[in-house]
Write a protein that holds these residues in place. Structure first.
Motif, PDB file in Angstrom:
ATOM      1  N   ALA A   1     -31.985   3.833  16.380  1.00 40.62           N
ATOM      2  CA  ALA A   1     -32.056   3.796  14.922  1.00 40.62           C
ATOM      3  C   ALA A   1     -32.387   5.138  14.313  1.00 40.62           C
ATOM      4  O   ALA A   1     -32.517   5.271  13.122  1.00 40.62           O
ATOM      5  CB  ALA A   1     -33.096   2.766  14.475  1.00 40.62           C
ATOM      6  N   GLY A   2     -32.555   6.154  15.129  1.00 33.47           N
ATOM      7  CA  GLY A   2     -32.923   7.456  14.598  1.00 33.47           C
ATOM      8  C   GLY A   2     -31.713   8.316  14.305  1.00 33.47           C
ATOM      9  O   GLY A   2     -30.586   7.962  14.593  1.00 33.47           O
ATOM     10  N   TRP A   3     -31.979   9.495  13.745  1.00 32.59           N
ATOM     11  CA  TRP A   3     -30.890  10.402  13.382  1.00 32.59           C
ATOM     12  C   TRP A   3     -31.391  11.821  13.536  1.00 32.59           C
ATOM     13  O   TRP A   3     -32.273  12.247  12.830  1.00 32.59           O
ATOM     14  CB  TRP A   3     -30.451  10.137  11.951  1.00 32.59           C
ATOM     15  N   ALA A   4     -30.831  12.564  14.495  1.00 32.90           N
ATOM     16  CA  ALA A   4     -31.293  13.926  14.745  1.00 32.90           C
ATOM     17  C   ALA A   4     -30.565  14.902  13.839  1.00 32.90           C
ATOM     18  O   ALA A   4     -29.344  14.912  13.776  1.00 32.90           O
ATOM     19  CB  ALA A   4     -31.042  14.300  16.199  1.00 32.90           C
ATOM     20  N   LEU A   5     -31.322  15.758  13.124  1.00 34.71           N
ATOM     21  CA  LEU A   5     -30.730  16.748  12.232  1.00 34.71           C
ATOM     22  C   LEU A   5     -30.976  18.174  12.711  1.00 34.71           C
ATOM     23  O   LEU A   5     -30.527  19.115  12.087  1.00 34.71           O
ATOM     24  CB  LEU A   5     -31.312  16.604  10.818  1.00 34.71           C
TER      25      LEU A   5
ATOM     26  N   PRO B   1     -31.294  -6.575  14.793  1.00 31.12           N
ATOM     27  CA  PRO B   1     -31.501  -5.184  15.203  1.00 31.12           C
ATOM     28  C   PRO B   1     -32.828  -4.622  14.709  1.00 31.12           C
ATOM     29  O   PRO B   1     -33.455  -5.190  13.811  1.00 31.12           O
ATOM     30  CB  PRO B   1     -30.316  -4.451  14.561  1.00 31.12           C
ATOM     31  N   CYS B   2     -33.231  -3.506  15.290  1.00 31.10           N
ATOM     32  CA  CYS B   2     -34.465  -2.833  14.906  1.00 31.10           C
ATOM     33  C   CYS B   2     -34.403  -2.453  13.427  1.00 31.10           C
ATOM     34  O   CYS B   2     -33.384  -1.959  12.945  1.00 31.10           O
ATOM     35  CB  CYS B   2     -34.662  -1.588  15.765  1.00 31.10           C
ATOM     36  N   GLU B   3     -35.511  -2.677  12.701  1.00 31.89           N
ATOM     37  CA  GLU B   3     -35.545  -2.352  11.275  1.00 31.89           C
ATOM     38  C   GLU B   3     -36.184  -0.998  11.004  1.00 31.89           C
ATOM     39  O   GLU B   3     -36.300  -0.593   9.844  1.00 31.89           O
ATOM     40  CB  GLU B   3     -36.273  -3.461  10.508  1.00 31.89           C
ATOM     41  N   ASP B   4     -36.634  -0.301  12.038  1.00 29.57           N
ATOM     42  CA  ASP B   4     -37.170   1.051  11.903  1.00 29.57           C
ATOM     43  C   ASP B   4     -36.052   2.079  12.030  1.00 29.57           C
ATOM     44  O   ASP B   4     -35.002   1.815  12.627  1.00 29.57           O
ATOM     45  CB  ASP B   4     -38.197   1.348  13.002  1.00 29.57           C
ATOM     46  N   ALA B   5     -36.291   3.265  11.480  1.00 27.82           N
ATOM     47  CA  ALA B   5     -35.396   4.401  11.662  1.00 27.82           C
ATOM     48  C   ALA B   5     -36.238   5.669  11.597  1.00 27.82           C
ATOM     49  O   ALA B   5     -37.408   5.627  11.214  1.00 27.82           O
ATOM     50  CB  ALA B   5     -34.297   4.428  10.600  1.00 27.82           C
TER      51      ALA B   5
ATOM     52  N   ASP C   1     -39.708   2.323   7.826  1.00 24.66           N
ATOM     53  CA  ASP C   1     -40.002   0.966   8.297  1.00 24.66           C
ATOM     54  C   ASP C   1     -39.346  -0.030   7.355  1.00 24.66           C
ATOM     55  O   ASP C   1     -39.848  -0.310   6.262  1.00 24.66           O
ATOM     56  CB  ASP C   1     -41.519   0.763   8.337  1.00 24.66           C
ATOM     57  N   GLY C   2     -38.212  -0.563   7.767  1.00 26.88           N
ATOM     58  CA  GLY C   2     -37.468  -1.481   6.921  1.00 26.88           C
ATOM     59  C   GLY C   2     -38.032  -2.887   6.944  1.00 26.88           C
ATOM     60  O   GLY C   2     -38.742  -3.279   7.874  1.00 26.88           O
ATOM     61  N   HIS C   3     -37.726  -3.660   5.909  1.00 27.99           N
ATOM     62  CA  HIS C   3     -38.068  -5.074   5.866  1.00 27.99           C
ATOM     63  C   HIS C   3     -36.988  -5.797   5.070  1.00 27.99           C
ATOM     64  O   HIS C   3     -36.244  -5.196   4.315  1.00 27.99           O
ATOM     65  CB  HIS C   3     -39.459  -5.324   5.262  1.00 27.99           C
TER      66      HIS C   3
ATOM     67  N   ARG D   1     -45.909  -8.353  18.111  1.00 27.72           N
ATOM     68  CA  ARG D   1     -45.693  -6.912  17.966  1.00 27.72           C
ATOM     69  C   ARG D   1     -44.563  -6.668  16.973  1.00 27.72           C
ATOM     70  O   ARG D   1     -43.646  -7.477  16.839  1.00 27.72           O
ATOM     71  CB  ARG D   1     -45.374  -6.249  19.305  1.00 27.72           C
ATOM     72  N   ASP D   2     -44.642  -5.553  16.294  1.00 27.02           N
ATOM     73  CA  ASP D   2     -43.625  -5.146  15.323  1.00 27.02           C
ATOM     74  C   ASP D   2     -42.751  -4.067  15.947  1.00 27.02           C
ATOM     75  O   ASP D   2     -43.047  -3.551  17.038  1.00 27.02           O
ATOM     76  CB  ASP D   2     -44.325  -4.610  14.064  1.00 27.02           C
ATOM     77  N   ASP D   3     -41.668  -3.702  15.257  1.00 24.53           N
ATOM     78  CA  ASP D   3     -40.930  -2.502  15.652  1.00 24.53           C
ATOM     79  C   ASP D   3     -41.906  -1.323  15.643  1.00 24.53           C
ATOM     80  O   ASP D   3     -42.760  -1.216  14.761  1.00 24.53           O
ATOM     81  CB  ASP D   3     -39.796  -2.201  14.659  1.00 24.53           C
ATOM     82  N   ILE D   4     -41.771  -0.435  16.615  1.00 24.00           N
ATOM     83  CA  ILE D   4     -42.662   0.725  16.716  1.00 24.00           C
ATOM     84  C   ILE D   4     -41.821   1.993  16.766  1.00 24.00           C
ATOM     85  O   ILE D   4     -40.922   2.120  17.601  1.00 24.00           O
ATOM     86  CB  ILE D   4     -43.545   0.657  17.978  1.00 24.00           C
ATOM     87  N   THR D   5     -42.104   2.932  15.868  1.00 26.85           N
ATOM     88  CA  THR D   5     -41.465   4.242  15.879  1.00 26.85           C
ATOM     89  C   THR D   5     -42.544   5.300  15.725  1.00 26.85           C
ATOM     90  O   THR D   5     -43.372   5.217  14.814  1.00 26.85           O
ATOM     91  CB  THR D   5     -40.431   4.382  14.752  1.00 26.85           C
TER      92      THR D   5
END
Length: 464
Positions: free
Chosen positions: A3-7, A100-104, A127-129, A450-454
């Motif tokens: 869910a991440g994005w490398a810049l 799917p994971c709601e974190d990014a 942290d999406g919801h 547990r929640d999504d963890i980033t």
């Protein structure tokens, strides 16, 4: 990278998780028509259910082994070394609970907004919801708004841009982005766009997202932090007496935060029920991106519900005194902190994470864990055997009675990635049965424990 994005830009000394590109995709030599025909032929074959065998017992899928745990914790982990501006290293990791994971997340360098050198650095978690759509959008769309707003910041008479100007620019970028997302709903509905295009443009505003964005100016060594919701950033510093001290860089913005309760009640003095049980008409965060259902008028929400599949939250059947709001805002709380120079013998690091981590441990515990990990890395003792066998930890309980929680007696130091190290300890640490049990539950059952963890951990200076 999940869910991440490398810049960040490629360069020597970077350990990167490759982003998918067309060059990496397998070469397609068959025509689309041929592929479809072959797929149809394969689908036409009747499956032979005899291959499933005969049995009067159920064969269950196996729970994760200790090796599976390590693999899962490291699936989206990354380490970047030699970043611009004296950042020796930063680590990141992500573990999904939702599917799917709601974190990014996002990380990388960008041009100095005031025309000088060196480049600035940025790290953010989202942290999406009510869905993943908005957090997924923020990872690519927020930074352009931030950069534009910083570029519009007005310098003082001596040509410098004040901390207050940077802070206001960050506030402007957050609210401008959110206004473009939420306040465009009526224009989208009334436009000549095809229905699918309208539906896709409205979709992110139905969801919501908390966010924390950190910007580091290497020249001034100032760290600017903009926060909405309950993601959190904390600075860890080693003092002269060898202790690690945690400094809060953000404040949780929820319906349980006294300052936020006072702000909202002052804004809606005729609505005494607006904040109840730590929530704003059922919504926990008090500052968020999106969440149009807490920002749109009742009439607009009704039209969206009837004609564009809008959400029914918050429910009038449950919250009878709900009016029009808007009850939450995307304007962030912003802080500016001077990061000490590691050359002066004061090593420091930044931890930023979604609430999936902070549900399991305090800021002070996280700083202590990373500080001790840092010291072991400096000594070259990156992997340490468990000090206590699993059976010493007592029975494993996971459910409403006990969720995943860090316990100092279960602390373990076996991961070479600081973010993974925090994640493992938050889920059970050295208690192998606990952490295997935590990962044995999959969505939706996992959400109760547990929640999504980033997580991202940034080491200023040379790094471990």
């Amino acid at each position: 990278m999940g869910a991440g994005w490398a810049l960040y830009h490629s360069g020597a000394g970077h350990d990167r998780v490759p982003s998918p590109t067309t060059a990496q995709a397998p070469l397609v030599t068959k025509s689309v028509t041929t592929t479809i025909a072959e797929s149809a032929a394969a689908a036409a074959a009747t499956p032979d259910l005899d291959e499933l065998g005969l049995s009067d017992q159920i064969t269950y899928t196996k729970p994760p082994t200790s090796e599976d745990v390590t693999q899962q914790l490291n699936e989206h982990a990354f380490t970047v070394r030699g970043a611009p501006g004296g950042v020796g290293r930063y680590d990141g990791a992500q573990l999904a609970s939702n599917s799917p994971c709601e974190d990014a997340f996002v990380h990388g360098s960008f041009s100095n907004p005031f025309g000088a050198t060196p480049k600035w650095m940025a790290w953010a978690v989202f942290d999406g919801h009510c869905g993943w759509q908005l957090s997924n959008l923020l990872k690519t769309e927020l930074m352009p708004f931030v950069r534009r707003s910083l570029g519009d910041a007005k310098p003082t008479d001596n040509g410098e841009v004040s901390d207050e100007a940077v802070q206001q620019a960050l506030k402007n970028s957050f609210t401008t982005f959110d206004d473009a997302l939420v306040k465009s709903a009526t224009a989208i509905m009334e436009s000549d766009l095809p229905f699918p295009e309208k539906a896709r443009r409205l979709e992110p505003a139905y969801a919501g997202s908390c966010a924390i964005l950190t910007l580091f100016d290497p020249q001034s060594r100032k760290l600017h932090v903009a926060s909405t919701g309950d993601c959190r950033a904390v600075l860890g510093q080693k003092t002269a007496d060898g202790k690690w001290v945690a400094t809060a860089l953000s404040e949780d913005c929820t319906g349980a935060t006294p300052s936020e309760i006072a702000r909202i009640k002052a804004q809606f003095p005729d609505e005494p029920d607006v904040v109840q049980g730590g929530r704003i008409w059922g919504l926990q965060p008090s500052r968020t991106f999106g969440d149009g259902m807490w920002k749109w008028t009742a009439e607009l929400k009704k039209n969206l519900r009837y004609y564009y599949n809008g959400l029914s939250l918050p429910s009038h059947s449950r919250y009878k005194n709900y009016k029009d709001g808007p009850y939450v805002t995307a304007e962030p709380l912003v802080t500016t902190t001077q990061v000490p120079d590691s050359k002066e013998g004061q090593p420091s690091f930044l931890i930023l994470a979604t609430d999936g981590l902070w549900d399991t441990m305090s800021s002070e515990q996280a700083v202590d864990l990373v500080g001790k990990w840092y010291e072991r890395q400096q000594k070259g003792t990156s992997v340490v055997e468990l000090e206590k066998p699993t059976q010493d930890f007592g029975p494993t309980i996971l459910g409403w009675k006990q969720q995943c929680k860090y316990e100092e007696r279960k602390a373990t130091f076996r991961d070479n990635n600081a973010a993974v190290h925090l994640m493992r300890n938050g889920l059970g640490g050295a208690d192998e049965e606990m952490i295997r049990g935590a990962l044995a539950f999959r969505y939706p059952n996992s959400r109760d424990i547990r929640d999504d963890i980033t997580i991202q951990v940034v080491f200023f200076g040379s790094g471990p």
